[in-house]
Write a protein that holds these residues in place. Structure first.
Motif, mmCIF file in Angstrom:
data_model
loop_
_atom_site.group_PDB
_atom_site.id
_atom_site.type_symbol
_atom_site.label_atom_id
_atom_site.label_comp_id
_atom_site.label_asym_id
_atom_site.label_seq_id
_atom_site.Cartn_x
_atom_site.Cartn_y
_atom_site.Cartn_z
ATOM 1 N N LEU A 686 0.830 -1.196 0.000
ATOM 2 C CA LEU A 686 0.000 0.000 0.000
ATOM 3 C C LEU A 686 0.869 1.253 0.000
ATOM 4 C CD1 LEU A 686 -2.864 -0.797 2.505
ATOM 5 C CD2 LEU A 686 -3.078 -0.344 0.054
ATOM 6 N N ASP A 690 1.186 4.118 -2.901
ATOM 7 C CA ASP A 690 1.075 5.557 -2.640
ATOM 8 C C ASP A 690 2.382 6.269 -2.970
ATOM 9 O OD1 ASP A 690 -0.529 7.764 -1.669
ATOM 10 O OD2 ASP A 690 0.847 7.834 0.051
ATOM 11 N N SER A 718 -5.234 3.995 -0.668
ATOM 12 C CA SER A 718 -4.155 3.328 0.079
ATOM 13 C C SER A 718 -4.336 3.572 1.578
ATOM 14 C CB SER A 718 -2.796 3.892 -0.339
ATOM 15 O OG SER A 718 -2.672 3.834 -1.720
ATOM 16 N N VAL A 719 -4.560 4.819 1.920
ATOM 17 C CA VAL A 719 -4.704 5.163 3.336
ATOM 18 C C VAL A 719 -5.911 4.454 3.934
ATOM 19 C CG1 VAL A 719 -5.205 7.051 4.933
ATOM 20 C CG2 VAL A 719 -3.512 7.349 3.138
ATOM 21 N N SER A 722 -5.247 0.908 4.612
ATOM 22 C CA SER A 722 -4.346 0.792 5.765
ATOM 23 C C SER A 722 -5.138 0.877 7.078
ATOM 24 C CB SER A 722 -3.310 1.912 5.694
ATOM 25 O OG SER A 722 -2.596 1.963 6.897
#
Lengths: 887, 143
Positions: A686, A690, A718-719, A722
Motif C-alpha cells: 500500500l 502511494d 491506500s490510506v 491501511s
C-alpha cells in the motif's frame, strides 16, 4: 414489960460481960447476937446490925420473930428452936431467901438463951455452888462427850469416861488400870511414847495428832488424840482426848474425792465455767473459759488464770462487751434471777462468728444471801452451723422438690399427706396447705383413692421402689397425661416406716416418642431390607471373634447365601479365602483407628465373583470397647465393567483433546502469524502504491486536474485500506485479550469521555444529558473502548443535526442486572438492518455521509459479550438511535 | 573538513529501499546511506566481516532497521548490537511497517533508540524520514 426496962436489963448484962468481951464481939468479922429465953435480943454486934440493916442498940430487948417475921418457918427458926429446946449446939449453913444470902450459923445454947454467931457466906457459898455446878457440868460433859476422855497417870489409865467402851469394845474394868499404850496401834506406840517423854521433860510436842487405836476385836480405828498435862489428885497426869475420826476421815476422803472429781470435771469440761463474787470479780475459772477468753480477745496464746482472777470484766474485756456481760451478771447477782440456756452470738477479733449457750446462776449462802454467781458457757457454734447447714439443705431440698417438673409427694403410713410440691398441687387443684393432713379420699373418688392406696401398700410390702403407670387428670386445668409413678417406702434410721414417697412423671410425650421410634424403626428396617446395598452387622464376641448378627435382604440376594447360613455364624465360616484375610485385617484397622475403613474386594460367592466397595464402621460402647462393626457393600461388579470402558474411552478422549489442543495452538499461532503478516506485509504494498504514485505525480509535468484527482484517489484508497487493516487487527487483538475485572465507576468514565467530545464538538454545541451511572465489575480498558465507540458514534451521527442531544443513563435496574442506554437524535438507522449493525465492516452509511471503518460496534459487541452482557440497538432513520447495554 | 559518517539502512524490500532513499534525497541530507539487505549483513557491515571485511573503518551515525528481514530479523540484530560493548552506543531506529505491540515492547526492552512505523501516506512517510535523518544525523550527538 416496957421497952425501956428491957433495954436496961440487956445493958446490965452487957456490962456484966465486961468491956473486953464487948470489944472482941464488936471487932470480930462474924455477926453475933444473943437471945434470951423469950426470944428477945440481948446483944447484937455491929456486924449483925449491918447485915440486918438495924441499929444494934435499938434491937436490944426486941423479940426476934416480931422484928423478923419473915424468918418464921425458915431453917434458921427451926434450928434455933431445936438448939433452945434440946440445949445442943447447932451449926448450919443455910440460904436465907428474904436477904438472898447464905449464912453460916453456929448456934450455941447458953443459960440465958442462945448465942448465935453467923456469917454472910453468900460469896463463898455461891462459889462453892458454882464449883459444884461446874463440876456437875464437867462431869456431864465428860460423860456425855463423844470423845473418849482419859486420865493417865504414869502410863496407866486411872479414869475414863464411858466412850472408850463404845469405841473399843472394852469394859470399864478392862480399861481402868490398864496401860494406855495397850490401846494404841503397835506402829504408833513409839511415837506416842516419845511424845510422852518429851512432854514430861517440858519439851514442845504436838498437842493434837492422829493415830490408830486397836479395838478389843482387833480392828483398828483412826483417832485424833489430844494430850495435855494437868494435876489430878495431886499427881502429874495426862488428860487424853481421843476422838473417833473414822467417820470424819471417810467424809474427808469423800469430800476430797468429790473435790478432785469436781476439779477434774471442771478442768476438762469443754464448757467454759467461771465464778464471780458479789463485786463481779472473777474468782475462779476453768481452762476452757481461759481458752474462750483468748479467742474473744483475739489472742493466740491462752490467757493465764492469774491475769483474770480478782478482776472484773471491765478490766479484761473491751468496754462494750464488758458492759453487756455486766448487765446480765447484775441481773443474777443483784436480783437473783438466773440466766438459763441463753444463746449468745458474737464475732471475735478475727471475724469468726460464734455461738454460745450461756447459763448464769446465783450462789447463795445458807441464809440465802447471794455471794456471787457461777457462769457456764457452752460453745454451740458447730451446732449452730450444722443447724444452718441443715436449714440450707432443707431449703435446697424444698427448692429442688418445688422445681422438679414431676409430681412429688409424701404420705404417712395412713395415707395422710405430709409433703407435696407445686406440680402435685395442680393434680388436686389445691394448695399444699389444703392438701397436707388430708388423704386421697378427700380429693378423688373412692375407687381411684383405693387404687392409690393399693399401690402405696404394694410399695411398702415390697420394701423398695415400685413403679406403676397410670393416667391422671389435673384438677386445675384438666390436663390429662400418662404418668409413670415411682412409690418408695421411706424408713427412718431406726427402720420404722415414715411413709411412702411418690414421684410421678408425665411420660405422655415419651410414650409418643416411643411410638414414633417404633414406627421409625419399622421404616428403617424396611429400608434396611429394601436397599440395594449389602448391609451387615457384625458382633465382636467376648473371645474376640467376629459373628454376623444381622444381614439385610440385599446381602442374601447378592451373595446367594441363605440367612440361616450367615446369622450367628463366625465370619470365618462365611467369607471364603483369600478375601477373609483382607477382611479381618481391615476390621482390625477400623477398630484400631476408630474410623471407617473402605476397600475394594472381589470375592467368589455362590452367585459368582462379586466386586464391591466395602465400608466398615466400628461401634463403641460407653466404655470405649468396640462391640459391633457395621458394614455395607456397594456392589460395583457392573460399575467396574463400565469403569473399564470409560477408562478406555478416556484414554482415547485425552489423546483427542491433546491433538485438538495442538491443532488449536497451531491455529492460534497461524492466526498470530496471519495478523502479523497483514500488519507488515499487506501494508508495505500500500505504501509502495502511494509512494510510487506520488513520485509519478512529481515526475508528470503540468498534470491536468483530472490527473491530479486520480493521484489523490490512489493515495486516499491506500490510506483507507491501511486503516481497515489496523481496525481488523485491533478487532482480532481484542478477541484474544483476557478480561481483567475490577470495580469500574461508569459515572466517572462516561462523564470524562463525554466531556472530551463536548470540547471537541466546540461551537456545534452538542447537549449531553447524563444521568447517574452505576459502578460495575469489568475491565476498565475494554469498557473505555465500549463507551468511546458509542459516544463517538453518537457525536458522529449527530454532527449534521442542528440541535444535537445525547442522553446517557440507566434505563432499567433489575436486581443485579443494569441496563445503560446511549441515545442520540442523529441520523438513526433503519431497524431492518439491525442485525448487520454489529458485524465487522458492516456500515449503514456511506463513507461520504459518515466516516468509519465499520468495526467499532463489532468491537463493542465483542467486549460486552466478553463481560457476559448483551447489547441491542433501536433507531429510526433521521430520528436517532438508542443503544442498550445490559451488564 | 571532517568526514561525514554514513547512515546504515537495513531493508530487504527493494521498493521500500527506493522510496526511502528517494525520501532521504528529498531531505538533502549530506550523509551517505549504506543499504544492506538482511540482518546478517548488518552485523557483517558493523564488524567488517563477510563482504564488508574491506570496508573502510567508519561508524554509522544511526542504524535504520526493518523488522521483517530474511536470515536474521531486525529484533535479533538489535539484540546483538545492544549486547555488544563496542556497538551498543550506535543509535538504532526501528523503521518498520509493523504496528504490532509485541515488536514495539520488545524493541524498547532491548534498548532501541527510536521506533517508527512507516506511514502509508507517502507524504507523511517523507516527513517522517526527513525528521529521522535531520535528528539522528544532525541534531543527535553520538559517542
Amino acid at each position: 414489960m416496957n421497952r425501956n426496962n428491957k433495954k436496961k436489963t440487956v445493958e446490965k448484962q452487957l456490962i456484966g460481960l465486961g468491956d473486953q468481951l464487948i470489944n472482941i464481939l464488936e471487932t470480930m468479922t462474924d455477926a453475933f447476937v444473943s437471945l434470951d429465953k423469950n426470944w428477945c435480943y440481948t446483944y447484937m454486934n455491929q456486924r449483925a446490925g449491918e447485915i440486918f440493916g438495924r441499929d444494934p442498940k435499938v434491937m436490944i430487948g426486941k423479940h426476934i420473930w416480931t422484928e423478923f417475921p419473915e424468918g418464921i418457918g425458915q431453917p434458921f427458926h427451926l434450928n434455933y428452936e431445936k438448939a433452945m429446946r434440946d440445949q445442943v449446939p447447932v451449926q448450919m449453913e443455910e440460904y436465907y431467901p428474904p436477904y438472898d444470902k447464905w449464912f453460916e450459923n453456929r448456934i450455941h445454947p447458953t443459960p440465958e438463951g442462945l448465942a448465935i454467931f453467923f456469917q454472910d457466906i453468900t460469896v463463898r457459898k455461891k462459889a462453892e455452888l458454882a464449883l459444884k455446878e461446874s463440876e456437875e457440868k464437867y462431869r456431864a460433859l465428860v460423860e456425855s462427850a463423844n470423845d473418849s476422855i482419859l486420865i493417865v497417870q504414869n502410863g496407866v489409865l486411872v479414869f475414863a469416861n464411858h466412850i472408850p467402851l463404845l469405841i473399843s469394845g472394852y469394859s470399864m474394868e478392862e480399861v481402868i488400870g490398864a496401860p494406855f499404850l495397850k490401846f494404841i496401834a503397835e506402829e504408833d506406840r513409839k511415837t506416842i511414847l516419845e511424845f510422852y517423854q518429851k512432854r514430861i521433860k517440858g519439851e514442845d510436842v504436838p498437842f493434837h495428832y492422829e493415830t490408830n487405836i486397836v479395838l478389843k476385836n482387833g480392828e483398828r480405828k483412826p483417832v485424833e488424840i489430844s494430850i495435855s498435862m494437868f494435876t489430878y489428885h495431886g499427881e502429874k497426869s495426862e488428860l487424853v482426848f481421843i476422838r473417833d475420826i473414822s467417820v470424819r476421815k471417810q467424809l474427808e476422803e469423800a469430800r476430797n474425792l468429790e473435790q478432785v472429781l469436781l476439779k477434774t470435771l471442771i478442768n476438762y469440761l469443754p464448757s467454759s465455767v467461771f465464778v464471780k463474787d458479789r463485786d463481779f470479780r472473777k474468782t475462779a475459772c476453768n481452762p476452757a473459759h481461759l481458752r474462750r477468753m483468748a479467742i474473744t480477745l483475739g489472742r493466740n496464746e491462752p490467757v493465764s488464770e492469774s491475769e483474770v482472777l480478782g478482776k472484773t470484766d471491765f478490766e479484761i474485756y473491751p468496754e462494750t462487751l464488758a458492759a453487756s456481760y455486766f448487765e446480765e451478771d447484775e441481773q443474777v447477782i443483784k436480783r437473783g434471777e438466773s440466766v438459763l440456756n441463753k444463746e449468745s452470738f458474737s464475732i471475735d477479733k478475727s471475724g469468726e462468728s460464734s455461738w454460745e449457750l450461756i447459763s448464769k446462776i446465783p450462789i447463795r449462802n445458807e441464809e440465802g444471801t447471794i455471794n456471787g454467781m457461777v457462769g457456764i458457757a457452752h460453745d454451740i457454734t458447730e451446732r449452730k452451723k450444722n443447724e444452718k447447714i441443715l436449714e440450707n439443705e432443707r431449703m435446697m431440698l424444698r427448692t429442688l422438690i418445688n422445681t422438679i417438673p414431676d409430681l412429688i409427694w409424701l404420705k404417712d403410713p395412713d395415707g395422710v399427706y405430709l409433703i407435696c410440691n407445686p406440680e402435685f398441687e395442680r393434680l388436686y387443684g389445691a394448695k399444699e396447705s389444703e392438701i397436707l393432713g388430708k388423704t386421697d379420699y378427700d380429693f378423688v373418688p373412692k375407687e381411684l383413692a383405693d387404687f392409690f392406696r393399693k399401690n402405696d401398700d404394694e410399695a411398702v410390702k415390697n420394701g423398695k421402689p415400685t413403679n406403676n403407670l397410670e393416667t391422671l387428670t389435673y384438677a386445675d386445668d384438666g390436663h390429662m397425661g400418662f404418668f409413670e409413678t415411682i412409690k418408695t417406702p421411706m424408713f427412718d434410721s431406726a427402720g420404722k416406716l415414715i411413709g411412702v414417697l411418690g414421684v410421678a412423671r408425665d411420660i405422655t410425650e415419651i410414650q409418643q416418642s416411643r411410638d414414633t421410634l417404633a414406627e421409625k424403626e419399622k421404616q428403617l428396617s424396611s429400608i434396611y431390607d429394601t436397599v440395594g446395598n449389602v448391609i451387615f452387622l457384625i458382633e465382636i464376641t467376648e473371645d474376640k471373634s467376629y459373628k454376623f448378627s444381622s444381614v439385610n435382604q440385599a446381602f442374601i440376594n447378592v451373595t446367594g447365601i441363605p440367612a440361616e447360613a450367615v446369622i450367628g455364624k463366625n465370619i470365618n465360616d462365611v467369607i471364603p479365602e483369600p478375601s477373609l484375610a483382607l477382611v479381618l485385617g481391615n476390621y482390625r484397622q477400623a477398630i484400631a483407628t476408630k474410623s471407617i475403613i473402605r476397600w475394594e474386594e472381589t470375592t467368589n460367592y455362590p452367585t459368582g465373583p462379586l466386586t464391591g466397595i466395602v465400608s466398615v464402621a466400628p461401634v463403641f460402647d460407653t466404655d470405649g470397647k468396640c462391640t459391633h462393626l457395621v458394614g455395607s457393600v456397594n456392589d460395583i461388579t457392573d460399575r467396574k465393567k463400565a469403569e473399564e470402558e470409560i477408562f478406555t474411552l478416556n484414554q482415547t478422549l485425552e489423546k483427542r483433546v491433546a491433538e485438538r489442543t495442538a491443532e488449536l495452538e497451531t491455529a492460534n499461532k497461524d492466526l498470530e502469524a496471519f495478523a502479523y503478516s497483514i500488519s507488515h506485509d499487506l501494508r508495505a504494498p500500500l505504501r509502495h502504491v502511494d509512494g510510487y504514485s506520488r513520485l509519478l505525480r512529481k515526475s508528470v509535468l503540468n498534470p491536468t486536474a483530472e490527473e491530479i484527482r486520480f493521484f489523490d484517489k490512489i493515495s486516499e484508497s491506500s490510506v483507507k485500506m491501511s486503516k481497515m487493516i489496523d481496525a481488523l487487527l485491533n478487532f482480532s487483538r481484542l478477541g484474544r485479550k483476557p478480561v481483567t475485572k475490577t470495580k469500574v465507576d461508569l459515572d466517572v468514565m462516561v462523564k470524562e469521555i463525554a466531556g472530551r467530545y463536548q470540547s471537541l464538538t466546540g461551537t456545534q454545541a452538542t447537549e449531553f444529558k447524563i444521568g447517574s451511572l452505576p459502578c460495575i465489575e469489568g475491565d476498565p480498558s475494554l469498557l473505555q473502548i465500549v463507551f468511546e465507540n458509542l459516544i463517538s458514534n453518537a457525536v458522529k451521527f449527530t454532527s449534521k443535526t442542528s440541535q444535537a442531544i445525547i442522553e446517557i443513563g440507566v434505563s432499567r435496574h433489575d436486581g443485579s442486572r443494569k441496563t445503560i442506554f446511549i441515545k442520540d437524535n442523529g441520523a438513526g438507522f433503519d431497524m431492518a438492518y439491525t442485525n448487520k449493525l454489529f458485524n465487522v465492516f458492516q456500515r449503514l452509511h456511506t463513507s461520504e455521509e459518515f466516516e468509519g471503518t465499520g468495526i467499532g460496534l463489532a468491537n463493542v459487541k465483542q467486549i460486552i459479550h466478553k463481560h457476559g452482557g448483551t447489547i441491542s440497538a433501536e433507531g429510526q432513520v433521521d430520528h436517532g438511535a438508542t443503544f442498550y447495554i445490559t451488564f | 573538513m571532517e568526514k561525514i559518517p554514513p547512515i546504515l539502512y537495513a531493508e530487504d524490500n527493494e521498493n521500500d529501499i527506493e522510496l526511502t532513499l528517494a525520501a532521504f534525497k528529498e531531505c538533502n541530507l549530506q550523509n551517505r546511506v549504506d543499504v544492506v539487505r538482511d540482518g546478517r549483513q548488518v552485523l557483517d557491515y558493523l564488524n567488517y566481516t563477510g563482504k564488508f571485511k574491506d570496508r573502510p573503518e567508519e561508524r554509522p551515525v544511526v542504524i535504520l532497521l526493518d523488522i521483517k528481514m530474511p536470515k536474521m530479523d531486525g529484533i535479533q540484530v538489535l539484540k546483538i548490537i545492544k549486547s555488544d560493548e563496542t556497538l551498543k552506543t550506535i543509535p538504532v531506529v526501528m523503521l518498520t511497517s509493523s504496528s504490532m505491540d509485541n515488536d514495539l515492547v520488545e524493541s524498547y526492552n532491548l534498548g532501541v533508540n527510536a521506533y517508527v512505523v512507516k506511514p502509508v501516506d507517502f507524504m507523511e512517510f517523507l516527513e517522517a524520514v526527513k525528521k529521522i535523518g535531520s535528528f539522528w544525523a544532525l541534531v543527535n550527538k553520538t559517542i
